[in-house]
Each structure stands twice: as structure tokens, then as C-alpha cells.
Design a protein around this motif. Structure first.
Motif, PDB file in Angstrom:
ATOM      1  N   GLY A  45     -61.264  36.012  43.701  1.00 33.50           N
ATOM      2  CA  GLY A  45     -61.599  34.629  43.817  1.00 33.50           C
ATOM      3  C   GLY A  45     -60.401  33.873  43.686  1.00 33.50           C
ATOM      4  N   ASN A  46     -59.324  33.993  43.109  1.00 31.87           N
ATOM      5  CA  ASN A  46     -58.171  33.293  42.939  1.00 31.87           C
ATOM      6  C   ASN A  46     -56.840  33.768  43.266  1.00 31.87           C
ATOM      7  N   TRP A  86     -55.102  26.545  52.610  1.00 37.87           N
ATOM      8  CA  TRP A  86     -56.185  25.905  52.110  1.00 37.87           C
ATOM      9  C   TRP A  86     -55.653  24.583  51.373  1.00 37.87           C
ATOM     10  N   GLN A  89     -55.315  24.260  45.279  1.00 33.95           N
ATOM     11  CA  GLN A  89     -54.600  25.596  44.641  1.00 33.95           C
ATOM     12  C   GLN A  89     -53.716  25.562  45.439  1.00 33.95           C
ATOM     13  N   ASN A 130     -59.054  27.946  55.252  1.00 36.55           N
ATOM     14  CA  ASN A 130     -60.368  27.610  54.298  1.00 36.55           C
ATOM     15  C   ASN A 130     -60.351  26.059  54.398  1.00 36.55           C
ATOM     16  N   GLU A 131     -61.923  25.859  54.552  1.00 40.88           N
ATOM     17  CA  GLU A 131     -62.130  24.275  54.218  1.00 40.88           C
ATOM     18  C   GLU A 131     -61.315  23.239  55.289  1.00 40.88           C
ATOM     19  N   GLN A 206     -69.602  29.819  53.620  1.00 38.74           N
ATOM     20  CA  GLN A 206     -69.461  30.070  52.008  1.00 38.74           C
ATOM     21  C   GLN A 206     -70.864  30.209  51.406  1.00 38.74           C
ATOM     22  N   HIS A 208     -72.768  27.889  49.175  1.00 38.15           N
ATOM     23  CA  HIS A 208     -72.959  27.565  47.829  1.00 38.15           C
ATOM     24  C   HIS A 208     -74.173  26.736  47.751  1.00 38.15           C
ATOM     25  N   TRP A 286     -68.140  29.966  38.726  1.00 36.65           N
ATOM     26  CA  TRP A 286     -67.563  28.816  38.750  1.00 36.65           C
ATOM     27  C   TRP A 286     -68.439  27.293  38.622  1.00 36.65           C
TER      28      TRP A 286
HETATM   29  O1  G3I Z   1     -54.630  29.124  35.944  1.00 39.10           O
HETATM   30  C1  G3I Z   1     -55.084  28.252  35.161  1.00 39.10           C
HETATM   31  C2  G3I Z   1     -54.575  28.601  34.113  1.00 39.10           C
HETATM   32  O2  G3I Z   1     -53.448  28.805  33.678  1.00 39.10           O
HETATM   33  C3  G3I Z   1     -55.243  27.550  32.929  1.00 39.10           C
HETATM   34  O3  G3I Z   1     -54.987  27.816  31.465  1.00 39.10           O
HETATM   35  C4  G3I Z   1     -56.652  27.120  33.346  1.00 39.10           C
HETATM   36  C5  G3I Z   1     -57.281  26.096  32.353  1.00 39.10           C
HETATM   37  O4  G3I Z   1     -58.360  25.371  32.948  1.00 39.10           O
HETATM   38  O5  G3I Z   1     -56.851  26.852  34.562  1.00 39.10           O
HETATM   39  C6  G3I Z   1     -56.598  28.059  35.531  1.00 39.10           C
HETATM   40  O6  G3I Z   1     -56.872  27.317  36.821  1.00 39.10           O
HETATM   41  C7  G3I Z   1     -58.078  27.496  37.044  1.00 39.10           C
HETATM   42  C8  G3I Z   1     -58.366  28.484  38.412  1.00 39.10           C
HETATM   43  O7  G3I Z   1     -59.766  28.629  38.723  1.00 39.10           O
HETATM   44  C9  G3I Z   1     -57.887  29.844  37.782  1.00 39.10           C
HETATM   45  O8  G3I Z   1     -58.913  30.395  36.580  1.00 39.10           O
HETATM   46  C10 G3I Z   1     -58.495  26.159  37.546  1.00 39.10           C
HETATM   47  O9  G3I Z   1     -58.551  25.322  36.532  1.00 39.10           O
HETATM   48  C11 G3I Z   1     -60.121  26.214  38.105  1.00 39.10           C
HETATM   49  O10 G3I Z   1     -60.052  25.006  38.742  1.00 39.10           O
HETATM   50  C12 G3I Z   1     -60.050  27.055  39.329  1.00 39.10           C
HETATM   51  O11 G3I Z   1     -61.366  27.360  39.921  1.00 39.10           O
HETATM   52  C13 G3I Z   1     -61.543  28.088  40.944  1.00 39.10           C
HETATM   53  C14 G3I Z   1     -61.724  27.172  42.088  1.00 39.10           C
HETATM   54  O12 G3I Z   1     -61.959  27.670  43.252  1.00 39.10           O
HETATM   55  C15 G3I Z   1     -60.802  25.990  42.320  1.00 39.10           C
HETATM   56  O13 G3I Z   1     -61.033  25.309  43.684  1.00 39.10           O
HETATM   57  C16 G3I Z   1     -62.637  28.951  40.573  1.00 39.10           C
HETATM   58  O14 G3I Z   1     -62.068  29.947  39.874  1.00 39.10           O
HETATM   59  C17 G3I Z   1     -63.079  29.499  42.277  1.00 39.10           C
HETATM   60  O15 G3I Z   1     -64.272  30.312  41.904  1.00 39.10           O
HETATM   61  C18 G3I Z   1     -63.370  28.734  43.071  1.00 39.10           C
HETATM   62  O16 G3I Z   1     -63.333  29.104  44.328  1.00 39.10           O
HETATM   63  C19 G3I Z   1     -63.533  28.555  45.471  1.00 39.10           C
HETATM   64  C20 G3I Z   1     -63.365  29.214  46.769  1.00 39.10           C
HETATM   65  O17 G3I Z   1     -62.016  29.634  46.692  1.00 39.10           O
HETATM   66  C21 G3I Z   1     -63.434  28.279  47.970  1.00 39.10           C
HETATM   67  N1  G3I Z   1     -64.690  27.921  48.276  1.00 39.10           N
HETATM   68  C22 G3I Z   1     -65.244  27.112  46.893  1.00 39.10           C
HETATM   69  C23 G3I Z   1     -64.947  28.148  45.752  1.00 39.10           C
HETATM   70  C24 G3I Z   1     -65.754  27.425  44.532  1.00 39.10           C
HETATM   71  O18 G3I Z   1     -65.123  26.291  44.383  1.00 39.10           O
END
Ligand code: G3I
Length: 319
Positions: A45-46, A86, A89, A130-131, A206, A208, A286
Motif C-alpha cells: 500500500g505504501n 505519482w 508521496q 498512477n492518477e 481503483q 474507491h 485508509w
Molecule cells: O510515513 C509516515 C510516518 O513517518 C508518520 O509518522 C505518519 C504520521 O501520520 O505518517 C506516515 O505517512 C503516512 C503514509 O500513509 C504511510 O503510513 C501518511 O501520513 C498517509 O497520508 C499515507 O496514506 C496513504 C495514502 O495513500 C497517501 O496518499 C495510505 O496509507 C494509502 O493506503 C493510500 O493509498 C492510495 C493509493 O496509493 C493510490 N490510490 C488512492 C489510495 C487511497 O488514498
């Protein structure tokens, strides 16, 4: 029967789930995730994203991604790679960099070929891009588009193809699951790329969705067929169906129906090769952190108990 067993019996390559590294410390979670009769496919997922794999230019980090690839391989599960390019991130050296087109071209080529090459032979399909689109079908104006225009798409796809010729190369997006401006834009892109002989094998839908507002099976199906007619396969890559909390029996029953609708559409299209849910338990979804007051989007609840949606998926596969 278990969901991957059902999917394969009905001609799909897999039914699978996304997962993420922090969850892998939960042994009860890992035990269910590792059951390949339930999940025949895994998407990180990440941990394959740019900020995780190349946080500093030219310095690659594989710890998180390798952990998930090794788990899936041990379990005999297929992998989808997510993703090379993308807007989100991104490490700041990419997102706030100021590059010439030649510089950014070589940055994309190096990132995609190193990432895809590291897992050569181990990945069924890659979300290479992506996107790329906004919801109105216009191009998303991120660092890639702003610097390279649409060329970044073929730069990434060509780099991925060279790095792992056996991997299926996908472009993945949301709100392209049903007919509309964004799906039309993606179809135009597929046509343009195919006409130019750019390597492209699939489109990731996707998916969602929202309980009670899922596109009809017929609109999902005709939209998939529109992509297939252009010479690509499709996959449902990030399925979840969220609701406004709290859950009620009525909402859970509607969610079951909605899961059936989506699975049925993929089931009806031979070239819809598989379905991935965006994690399998509400505990690790998420959704609540992004949509305040919403959640319960997955087929297992926070205590790893199957919800009505689980049976809805089985029904979608024809059981
Ligand atoms: O890695 C940091 C960590 O160091 C920190 O302590 C923590 C505090 O909030 O954040 C962590 O980063 C988070 C990351 O996930 C890893 O866990 C981000 O805040 C968080 O925003 C991020 O969310 C991810 C999201 O993509 C970001 O856009 C979700 O887990 C993930 O499921 C989601 O997946 C996306 C697909 O890649 C693309 N399509 C949409 C889908 C859902 O948004």
C-alpha cells in the motif's frame, strides 16, 4: 469457499489485498493475509512509493517493499507493484525540484528502471503511472506534467518495459470506473499510446466507492469493455466501499449488494483479470483518516470478523 479459490475457479487470475508494513507486526492479521486461498495477490500500500524507495536522489531503500515481496513470495501470492510515478508521496527532492526536461527524464528513467528492475521476474503487474488525470479529464499539473507534458507517461512505461519485459504495465486511476469525462480521457490516452507503440498492457480501476452510490454493474461492465476494445486488460486495483459511520444492519446489507455489483462486473468481462481490495480489515483502512466520519469500507470488521460484504463478494463470483 475462500475468495481467491472462488476467483480462480471462475477464470480470474487472483483475488487479493493491499497491505502495509506497520500491520505486519500483528500476527493475527498476518495469519489471515497469508492464506493464499483467500488472498492470491498482494499490493504494497505504501512501501514501493517514491518517498519510500528513493528518498534521496540515487539512494534506494528496499526494506519495506522487500518485506512485503518476501511475504507474498513465501505464501505463493502474486504481486502488483504500486507505483513508479505519482504526484503524491514524492520525496521533496522530486516534488520541489526545478529540473530541465532532460534532467527529469533521466530521473524518471532511473527511478522506474531501478525500482522495476529490483523486482524483475517477481511482479505480475506494475502501476507504472498512477492518477495522471483530474476528475474533469484534464491532465494533473504535477512536476512531471509541468516539466515534460504528456511525455512523462511514455518515458516511465518504456523504462519499466526495459527493466522487466515480463511484467504487465498499467496506468491506474480513480473515477474512471464508469463512463464520463475522466474515463474518456483515459481511453484517449490508451489510443494515443497504442498508436505510438508505447508499451501498455492494462488499466487499473481503483474503485474507491461509497455504499449506496456504486455505479451499476452494467455501467462498470460497459466501461471495462470500452478499455478492453482498445487492446488492454483491466483490473480492479483498490476496491473499498465506505459508509457514513456508525454501521447499521441496513448499511451493511447495502454494502453486501454493492460488493456483489462490482465483482459481477469484473466477472462478466474475461479481460478483467483480477480484483484487489485496499486492505481487507476495517482496522487498517485508509478511509477514516481521509474522510472524517466515514469508514467500515472493507469485507472484514476491525476485529477480523467477516461482514455481509464477504458473502457479497462470493455471490459476485457466482457462488
Ligand atoms: O510515513 C509516515 C510516518 O513517518 C508518520 O509518522 C505518519 C504520521 O501520520 O505518517 C506516515 O505517512 C503516512 C503514509 O500513509 C504511510 O503510513 C501518511 O501520513 C498517509 O497520508 C499515507 O496514506 C496513504 C495514502 O495513500 C497517501 O496518499 C495510505 O496509507 C494509502 O493506503 C493510500 O493509498 C492510495 C493509493 O496509493 C493510490 N490510490 C488512492 C489510495 C487511497 O488514498
Amino acid at each position: 469457499a475462500k475468495l481467491n479459490t472462488l476467483a480462480k475457479a471462475k477464470g480470474k487470475l487472483y483475488f487479493g489485498s493491499a497491505t502495509d508494513n506497520p500491520e505486519l507486526t500483528n500476527t493475527a492479521y498476518v495469519a489471515i493475509l497469508s492464506d493464499s486461498t483467500t488472498f492470491g495477490q498482494i499490493t504494497p500500500g505504501n512501501s514501493m512509493k517514491w518517498d519510500a524507495t528513493e528518498p534521496t536522489q540515487g539512494q534506494f531503500s528496499w526494506t519495506g517493499a522487500d518485506q512485503i515481496v518476501n511475504l507474498a513470495t513465501t505464501n505463493g501470492q502474486v504481486l502488483r507493484g504500486h507505483n513508479c510515478v505519482w504526484h503524491n508521496q514524492l520525496p521533496s527532492w522530486v516534488s520541489s525540484g526545478s529540473f530541465t526536461s532532460a534532467q527529469l527524464t533521466s530521473i524518471i528513467q532511473n527511478h522506474c528502471s531501478t525500482l522495476v528492475g529490483h523486482y524483475k521476474g517477481q511482479i505480475y503487474s506494475w502501476d507504472v503511472v498512477n492518477e495522471p488525470f483530474n476528475d474533469d479529464g484534464t491532465w494533473r499539473t504535477d512536476v512531471f506534467y509541468n516539466t515534460l507534458g504528456t511525455d512523462y507517461i511514455q518515458i516511465a512505461l518504456n523504462a519499466a518495459r526495459s527493466a522487466d519485459p515480463a511484467a504487465k504495465l498499467y496506468i491506474n486511476d480513480y473515477n474512471i470506473e464508469y463512463p464520463g469525462a475522466k474515463s474518456t480521457a483515459m481511453q484517449s490516452l490508451v489510443k494515443t499510446l497504442k498508436a505510438a507503440s508505447v508499451p501498455l498492457d492494462g488499466i487499473g480501476l481503483q474503485s474507491h466507492f461509497i455504499v449506496g452510490s456504486v455505479p451499476s454493474t452494467s455501467s462498470l461492465e460497459s466501461n471495462m469493455n470500452a478499455f478492453v476494445a482498445l487492446g488492454v486488460e483491466v483490473a480492479i486495483t483498490e476496491l473499498d466501499i465506505r459508509m457514513t459511520l456508525p454501521t447499521t444492519p441496513t448499511l451493511l446489507a447495502q454494502q453486501k449488494t454493492d460488493y456483489t455489483s462490482v465483482i459481477s462486473a469484473c466477472q462478466a468481462v474475461d479481460q478483467c483479470v483480477g480484483i484487489t481490495i485496499w486492505d481487507w480489515t476495517d482496522k487498517y483502512s485508509w478511509v477514516p483518516s481521509t474522510f472524517s466520519g466515514q469508514g467500515a469500507a472493507l469485507p472484514w470488521d476491525e476485529n477480523f470478523q467477516k461482514k455481509p460484504a464477504y458473502d457479497g463478494i462470493a455471490i459476485g463470483f457466482g457462488n
